[in-house]
Design an enzyme around this catalytic site. Structure first.
Site, PDB file in Angstrom:
ATOM      1  N   ASP A  65       0.844  -1.195   0.000  1.00  0.00           N
ATOM      2  CA  ASP A  65       0.000   0.000   0.000  1.00  0.00           C
ATOM      3  C   ASP A  65       0.883   1.250   0.000  1.00  0.00           C
ATOM      4  OD1 ASP A  65      -2.060   1.783   0.278  1.00  0.00           O
ATOM      5  OD2 ASP A  65      -2.966   0.824   2.021  1.00  0.00           O
ATOM      6  N   ASP A  66       0.894   1.988  -1.094  1.00  0.00           N
ATOM      7  CA  ASP A  66       1.671   3.235  -1.211  1.00  0.00           C
ATOM      8  C   ASP A  66       3.173   2.990  -1.354  1.00  0.00           C
ATOM      9  OD1 ASP A  66      -0.669   4.643  -0.906  1.00  0.00           O
ATOM     10  OD2 ASP A  66      -0.115   5.652   0.945  1.00  0.00           O
ATOM     11  N   CYS A  86      -5.428   4.822  -3.765  1.00  0.00           N
ATOM     12  CA  CYS A  86      -5.665   3.443  -3.323  1.00  0.00           C
ATOM     13  C   CYS A  86      -6.903   2.796  -3.945  1.00  0.00           C
ATOM     14  CB  CYS A  86      -5.793   3.396  -1.801  1.00  0.00           C
ATOM     15  SG  CYS A  86      -4.334   3.946  -0.906  1.00  0.00           S
ATOM     16  N   ASP A 128      -0.179  -0.622  -4.966  1.00  0.00           N
ATOM     17  CA  ASP A 128      -1.361   0.013  -5.559  1.00  0.00           C
ATOM     18  C   ASP A 128      -1.075   1.397  -6.132  1.00  0.00           C
ATOM     19  OD1 ASP A 128      -1.067   1.333  -3.160  1.00  0.00           O
ATOM     20  OD2 ASP A 128      -3.082   0.940  -2.413  1.00  0.00           O
ATOM     21  N   ASN A 129      -0.016   2.045  -5.692  1.00  0.00           N
ATOM     22  CA  ASN A 129       0.411   3.326  -6.277  1.00  0.00           C
ATOM     23  C   ASN A 129       1.778   3.680  -5.725  1.00  0.00           C
ATOM     24  OD1 ASN A 129      -2.109   4.215  -4.160  1.00  0.00           O
ATOM     25  ND2 ASN A 129      -0.099   5.071  -3.701  1.00  0.00           N
TER      26      ASN A 129
END
Length: 553
Positions: free
Chosen positions: A56-57, A92, A327-328
């Site tokens: 995540d991130d 997200c 996700d990014n």
């Protein structure tokens, strides 16, 4: 300790989410239904298993993979690392929706992290969830499907079914309520809530996800192939590292690259409003965040090691594809923006992607342009399902993984984002334009309602470009030649060849109106490209009318 026991009847129980074990009759039905197995899998042998690890991130541009030494050795060095992997939206919920559906945001309609933005809304559940790639794996291919971790940011919201809702297609469901946490959270275990506290030995979420994943490998059915999606909170805020890692990287600071702490000249007003140079407090804050993010990733590295070792111990590693991605991306001080994502630049849209599995030679790096909308089609291809039977926008990159020759591949992809914020002035920052959000105490804001843009990211033999348009009063345009300017410092929109500008503008309109196979058509720099003005319009009206819909639902 078994944290996720199978429900009564075991994994083969006959219920909507737990289909009977693959008996010979079911195998025949599956073969006839369109999942005969991928190319290269011998008749009668079991189809490959698949594991998708999603952080995540986690950035790729600013050293996000540096702490993950074991992951790089166990996945990257044993398979393929993609150096040009992107997300179509640097936030997200839209990005995770793209992974699950294989669609661009303009086709799955998740535009931000709120229920109003379709993040885990009732509409999402009814329209998109039945057609996600895990649902297809379960219903059409007979895979056992296991989910653990963060799903979508608004998952578990009372107005959208609460934690009782288990999306269609998952045999085992172990999902976090709402956004990333490390302690003091609630999980939905097959639709039943379980609260966790702040005792490291039993509650630290990354470790809990590792433990339940290992448990699943112990009690799953051995007669069906399996798909696992493990979605960690790290390295998302609040950046709470495990106790043993809280003193790691004490001498590490956010990279001082060429676009760090400089003014974003000739960029959209939101970037230009950032104060340059940043305050000492902002720099101290982002350095601390950078360090803590790396610390949280060390537990992810442990998770990967445990999982790979267990697969090896059970004899299943050689028949299992393992994907690792995020996700990014994320930024820490670039163009004087302290910390966040949501922007169109490489540091926010480019992510790690490592894959190992059957038929993938070790120690490979691919420069092919891949997007997270390609993950679903690729995994379905591995399972032997015909992606053309879906409405997915992405393409299977399995041929890249196994070294297929004479491969035709895309040269561009779409990036699109709808800014968050209301069209009013923030009373604490009256000097800024209306609609700002995600603001720091010194009135540096990371988002705004008109931070709404769409881009074509092009990578071909001759071109390495990004063309972006904003939905604002200026219709502001940003263009970057990343061969000459990899840090995207100079916006060349006013000096680029008008012919190139026109081609990119046209291709942007095409991609923003595309759906399914139309999203896989040749880009303007592909040899097979043909200009067709009839594609400028669709049954939904003009492309420009659809491009930046404020109310997609």
């Amino acid at each position: 300790m078994r944290l996720l026991p199978p429900a009564p009847g075991g994994p083969g129980r006959d219920s909507p989410r737990h289909l009977p074990a693959c008996r010979p009759v079911l195998l025949l039905v599956l073969l006839l239904s369109g999942c005969p197995g991928p190319a290269g899998v011998a008749a009668g042998s079991r189809r490959p298993n698949v594991v998708l690890l999603l952080t995540d991130d986690q950035d790729e541009m600013l050293g996000g993979m540096t702490p993950l030494k074991k992951t790089k050795a166990l996945i990257g060095e044993m398979g393929m690392t993609f150096s040009s992997a992107y997300v179509p939206s640097a936030l997200c919920c839209p990005s995770r929706a793209s992974i699950l559906t294989g669609k661009y945001p303009h086709n799955h309609y998740v535009v931000n992290n709120t229920l109003e933005g379709n993040c885990s809304s009732i509409s999402w559940q009814k329209i998109q969830e039945p057609n996600t790639f895990p649902a297809i794996l379960r219903s059409k291919c007979g895979y056992q499907t296991f989910f653990a971790g963060k799903y979508l940011n608004e998952y578990g919201a009372p107005d959208a079914g609460g934690l009782e809702h288990v999306p269609l297609g998952w045999s085992y469901w172990y999902a976090l309520e709402k956004n990333s946490k490390y302690y003091n959270y609630t999980l939905s275990i097959n639709g039943k809530a379980r609260k966790h506290g702040e005792n490291y030995s039993v509650d630290y979420l990354t470790d809990v996800l590792a433990n339940v994943s290992l448990d699943f490998l112990g009690y799953k059915s051995n007669s069906e192939p399996f798909f696992m999606m493990i979605s960690t909170p790290a390295p998302h805020s609040p950046w709470t590292a495990a106790p043993q890692y809280q003193k790691a990287f004490q001498n590490v600071f956010a990279p001082r690259n060429k676009n760090f702490n400089i003014h974003g000249m000739n960029k959209h007003w939101l970037i230009r409003q950032a104060k340059t140079p940043m305050t000492n407090s902002s720099i101290q804050f982002l350095d601390n965040a950078f360090r803590k993010r790396w610390q949280t990733l060390l537990s992810v590295d442990d998770l990967v090691e445990k999982l790979v070792k267990r697969l090896e111990f059970t004899g299943e590693l050689d028949n299992t594809y393992i994907f690792y991605t995020s996700d990014n991306g994320y930024h820490t001080g670039q163009f004087s923006l302290p910390i966040d994502k949501r922007q169109l630049y490489e540091f926010d849209i480019k992510v790690p992607l490592l894959v190992r599995g059957p038929g993938i030679k070790p120690n490979q790096t691919s420069k092919m342009l891949v997007a997270n909308i390609d993950l679903g089609p690729t995994i379905l291809d591995i399972a032997g399902y015909d992606v053309n039977k879906t409405q997915m926008d992405g393409m299977s990159f399995l041929p890249i993984l196994i070294g297929a020759s004479n491969l035709t591949w895309r040269s561009d992809m779409l990036v699109e984002y709808q800014g968050e914020g209301r069209n009013i002035t923030d009373p604490t920052c009256p000097s800024l334009s209306p609609g700002v959000s995600q603001c720091f105490p010194d009135c540096v804001c990371e988002d705004a309602y008109n931070n709404t843009y769409a881009c074509v990211r092009t990578m071909s033999a001759l071109w390495n470009l990004q063309y972006c348009e904003f939905d604002d009063q200026e219709v502001f345009v940003e263009v970057y030649n990343l061969t000459a300017d990899p840090d995207q410092i100079t916006n060349i929109a006013k000096s680029v060849d008008p012919e190139v500008l026109g081609k990119m503008n046209y291709r942007l309109m095409m991609l923003q109106s595309c759906s399914g196979p139309a999203c896989r058509t040749p880009g303007v720099f592909d040899p097979g490209y043909r200009f067709d003005p009839r594609l400028m319009f669709s049954s939904h009206g003009s492309v420009r009318t659809r491009r930046f819909s404020k109310h997609p639902l």
